[in-house]
Design an enzyme around this catalytic site. Structure first.
Site, mmCIF file in Angstrom:
data_model
loop_
_atom_site.group_PDB
_atom_site.id
_atom_site.type_symbol
_atom_site.label_atom_id
_atom_site.label_comp_id
_atom_site.label_asym_id
_atom_site.label_seq_id
_atom_site.Cartn_x
_atom_site.Cartn_y
_atom_site.Cartn_z
ATOM 1 N N CYS A 115 0.970 -1.065 -0.076
ATOM 2 C CA CYS A 115 0.047 0.220 -0.301
ATOM 3 C C CYS A 115 0.620 1.209 0.006
ATOM 4 O O CYS A 115 1.623 1.511 1.037
ATOM 5 C CB CYS A 115 -0.760 -0.015 1.302
ATOM 6 S SG CYS A 115 -2.154 1.436 1.422
ATOM 7 N N CYS A 122 -3.143 14.814 2.999
ATOM 8 C CA CYS A 122 -4.213 14.682 1.979
ATOM 9 C C CYS A 122 -4.981 16.075 2.383
ATOM 10 O O CYS A 122 -5.351 16.303 3.544
ATOM 11 C CB CYS A 122 -5.129 13.547 2.169
ATOM 12 S SG CYS A 122 -6.424 13.153 1.096
ATOM 13 N N CYS A 126 -11.427 13.731 5.103
ATOM 14 C CA CYS A 126 -12.038 12.602 5.292
ATOM 15 C C CYS A 126 -12.248 12.514 6.996
ATOM 16 O O CYS A 126 -11.239 12.382 7.526
ATOM 17 C CB CYS A 126 -12.065 11.300 4.702
ATOM 18 S SG CYS A 126 -12.039 11.377 2.945
ATOM 19 N N CYS A 129 -10.546 9.513 8.878
ATOM 20 C CA CYS A 129 -8.879 9.080 8.330
ATOM 21 C C CYS A 129 -7.928 9.958 9.012
ATOM 22 O O CYS A 129 -8.125 11.242 9.008
ATOM 23 C CB CYS A 129 -9.036 9.224 6.846
ATOM 24 S SG CYS A 129 -7.483 9.151 5.990
ATOM 25 N N GLY A 170 -2.765 10.326 0.598
ATOM 26 C CA GLY A 170 -2.934 11.229 -0.385
ATOM 27 C C GLY A 170 -4.189 10.695 -1.099
ATOM 28 O O GLY A 170 -4.657 9.572 -1.249
ATOM 29 N N GLU A 171 -4.692 11.704 -1.958
ATOM 30 C CA GLU A 171 -5.708 11.189 -3.155
ATOM 31 C C GLU A 171 -5.077 11.498 -4.542
ATOM 32 O O GLU A 171 -4.548 12.151 -5.178
ATOM 33 C CB GLU A 171 -6.604 12.379 -3.236
ATOM 34 C CG GLU A 171 -7.762 12.490 -4.494
ATOM 35 C CD GLU A 171 -8.305 11.422 -4.505
ATOM 36 O OE1 GLU A 171 -7.974 10.637 -5.550
ATOM 37 O OE2 GLU A 171 -9.330 10.666 -3.525
ATOM 38 N N SER A 202 -7.116 4.049 -5.508
ATOM 39 C CA SER A 202 -8.340 4.268 -4.849
ATOM 40 C C SER A 202 -8.522 5.765 -5.097
ATOM 41 O O SER A 202 -7.494 6.532 -5.047
ATOM 42 C CB SER A 202 -8.106 3.929 -3.429
ATOM 43 O OG SER A 202 -9.309 4.223 -2.793
ATOM 44 N N SER A 224 -13.659 5.064 -2.614
ATOM 45 C CA SER A 224 -13.918 4.954 -1.110
ATOM 46 C C SER A 224 -15.254 5.737 -0.989
ATOM 47 O O SER A 224 -15.604 7.094 -1.066
ATOM 48 C CB SER A 224 -12.826 6.259 -0.512
ATOM 49 O OG SER A 224 -11.728 5.531 -0.673
ATOM 50 N N LEU A 225 -16.271 4.988 -0.836
ATOM 51 C CA LEU A 225 -17.748 5.609 -0.795
ATOM 52 C C LEU A 225 -18.118 5.739 0.442
ATOM 53 O O LEU A 225 -18.676 7.001 0.658
ATOM 54 C CB LEU A 225 -18.554 4.255 -1.558
ATOM 55 C CG LEU A 225 -20.132 4.488 -1.831
ATOM 56 C CD1 LEU A 225 -20.043 5.734 -3.071
ATOM 57 C CD2 LEU A 225 -20.650 3.527 -2.403
ATOM 58 N N HIS A 226 -18.393 4.571 1.310
ATOM 59 C CA HIS A 226 -18.686 5.077 2.734
ATOM 60 C C HIS A 226 -19.812 5.560 3.228
ATOM 61 O O HIS A 226 -20.340 5.691 4.457
ATOM 62 C CB HIS A 226 -17.555 5.998 3.373
ATOM 63 C CG HIS A 226 -16.158 5.585 3.155
ATOM 64 N ND1 HIS A 226 -15.738 4.059 3.437
ATOM 65 C CD2 HIS A 226 -15.239 6.138 2.399
ATOM 66 C CE1 HIS A 226 -14.553 4.260 2.982
ATOM 67 N NE2 HIS A 226 -14.159 5.468 2.352
ATOM 68 N N ASN A 300 -11.104 1.648 11.859
ATOM 69 C CA ASN A 300 -9.827 1.587 12.911
ATOM 70 C C ASN A 300 -9.645 2.994 13.433
ATOM 71 O O ASN A 300 -9.327 3.949 12.957
ATOM 72 C CB ASN A 300 -8.545 1.426 11.807
ATOM 73 C CG ASN A 300 -8.814 0.033 11.110
ATOM 74 O OD1 ASN A 300 -8.886 -1.152 11.885
ATOM 75 N ND2 ASN A 300 -8.712 0.055 10.041
ATOM 76 N N CYS A 343 -5.991 0.690 7.577
ATOM 77 C CA CYS A 343 -6.832 1.448 6.699
ATOM 78 C C CYS A 343 -7.159 2.796 7.607
ATOM 79 O O CYS A 343 -8.080 2.627 8.623
ATOM 80 C CB CYS A 343 -7.941 0.934 6.089
ATOM 81 S SG CYS A 343 -8.926 1.998 5.118
#
Length: 363
Positions: A115, A122, A126, A129, A170-171, A202, A224-226, A300, A343
């Site tokens: 990963c 970022c 979010c 995160c 990051g995005e 992602s 990354s819907l959520h 997490n 994550c």
């Protein structure tokens, strides 16, 4: 020219780890060298993990000397190397500007997934995160993205890594100028040789970047819907205010998927927020006409977070509703959470972080 030629300052020299085959061949042409030497150099650097020019024995001494004088190979400094109880491994890598990024290796029975990060911090903020809480310092350059793979293979061996996921800090869609050349290097047979099916990028839903990625690289896409409703997703993933669910899912429908491939939809399970049966049924309706796989992620925790992980019985009930709707669904087992490598837990060391959301897709 060597000898009496102008000395090039180290910071102005091209970084070899970030040069793809075509870019390297163009550089060699300007030196009067045959472009096929690019293949040999790529193999030394990436396939054999050799950074000592003197060891590149099938290249002339003149070319080796010029590479040493006019290019650079800077690897990040390893300032932390942690291994979790489940054998997940995390490296904290210091960059020349003092920022640090995190890279995580997740071993499995039949695969080893690395990963990697695409930015220092970022900007998307979010709320669940740890990376988003740091703000954004800057984009990573191509060589800094590739260096994460180089370092991990140096520790683990050349064959340990089978899959690459851009799910670290990051995005990626906001740094496609550097991410796309990195994807080319990862897929190049003279470099790392990963198949497109073994690379996943992602995004939190930056729609212009999704369109460009689909047009320029055949790798897997993860979203990354959520949330199944805009009002919840606005809170969890603020970029949703710019690209709401209808626009995001329209981009998913037009994403060019090869046969038998699916888009992965990541869904973090937050107690009392997005984990009700009604949310699962809404999610089914959203994804009914998209080749999809749902990846449920138990939350997490990280310092300062106010969310709680959904109970396992609630996660299982949510999963079963999606499965009954004939959408493949798996629950991700938390990996490396005892070393903050799971994550949503990657924080790194971000200097001059900011919380704005710059949504321009860099060309």
């Amino acid at each position: 020219m060597m000898g009496d030629s102008l000395v090039i300052a180290p910071a102005e020299r091209p970084h070899l780890l970030g040069l793809g085959r075509q870019s390297l061949a163009r550089l060699l042409r300007t030196w009067g060298e045959s472009p096929f030497r690019a293949n040999q150099i790529l193999q030394w650097l990436h396939t054999r993990q050799v950074t000592d020019f003197a060891a590149m024995t099938n290249i002339s001494k003149t070319l080796r000397a010029r590479l040493a004088a006019e290019t650079r190979i800077d690897l990040p400094e390893i300032i932390a190397d942690q291994t979790a109880a489940d054998h997940t491994r995390k490296w904290l890598l210091r960059l020349p500007d003092g920022n640090a990024i995190e890279t995580v290796f997740i071993p499995g029975e039949d695969r080893g997934t690395l990963c990697i990060s695409s930015q220092v911090g970022c900007s998307l903020a979010c709320s669940f995160c740890a990376t988003g809480a740091q703000g954004l310092s800057r984009n990573l350059e191509t060589h800094e993205i590739i260096a994460q793979v180089w370092v991990a293979r140096d520790f683990l061996g050349l064959d340990a890594i089978t899959n690459i996921v851009f799910m670290g800090m990051g995005e990626p869609m906001l740094n496609l100028r550097e991410v796309l050349p990195a994807l080319d290097l990862l897929r190049d047979e003279y470099a790392y040789g990963f198949g497109a099916r073994r690379i996943t990028v992602s995004t939190a839903g930056v729609v212009p970047g999704m369109d460009r990625l689909g047009a320029e690289s055949p790798v897997n896409l993860a979203i990354s819907l959520h949330a199944s409703r805009d009002e919840i997703r606005d809170m969890l993933v603020p970029v949703n205010r710019h690209y709401p669910l209808a626009e995001l899912l329209a981009a998913c429908r037009r994403y060019p998927l090869p046969p038998r491939r699916r888009i992965t939809f990541e869904y973090v399970m937050l107690e009392g927020v997005n984990d009700a049966d009604s949310h699962a049924r809404e999610l089914l309706r959203l994804l009914r006409d998209i080749p999809a796989m749902v990846n449920l992620i138990p939350f997490n925790p990280f310092p300062g977070s106010n969310y709680k992980r959904s109970p396992q019985v609630r996660i299982d009930a949510f999963r079963d509703i999606i499965l009954r709707g004939n959408i493949m669904t798996v629950t991700r087992r938390p990996r490396g959470d005892d070393i903050a490598a799971a994550c949503g837990q990657l924080a790194g060391q971000v200097h001059a972080g900011r919380r704005s959301i710059p949504l321009a897709v860099h060309s």
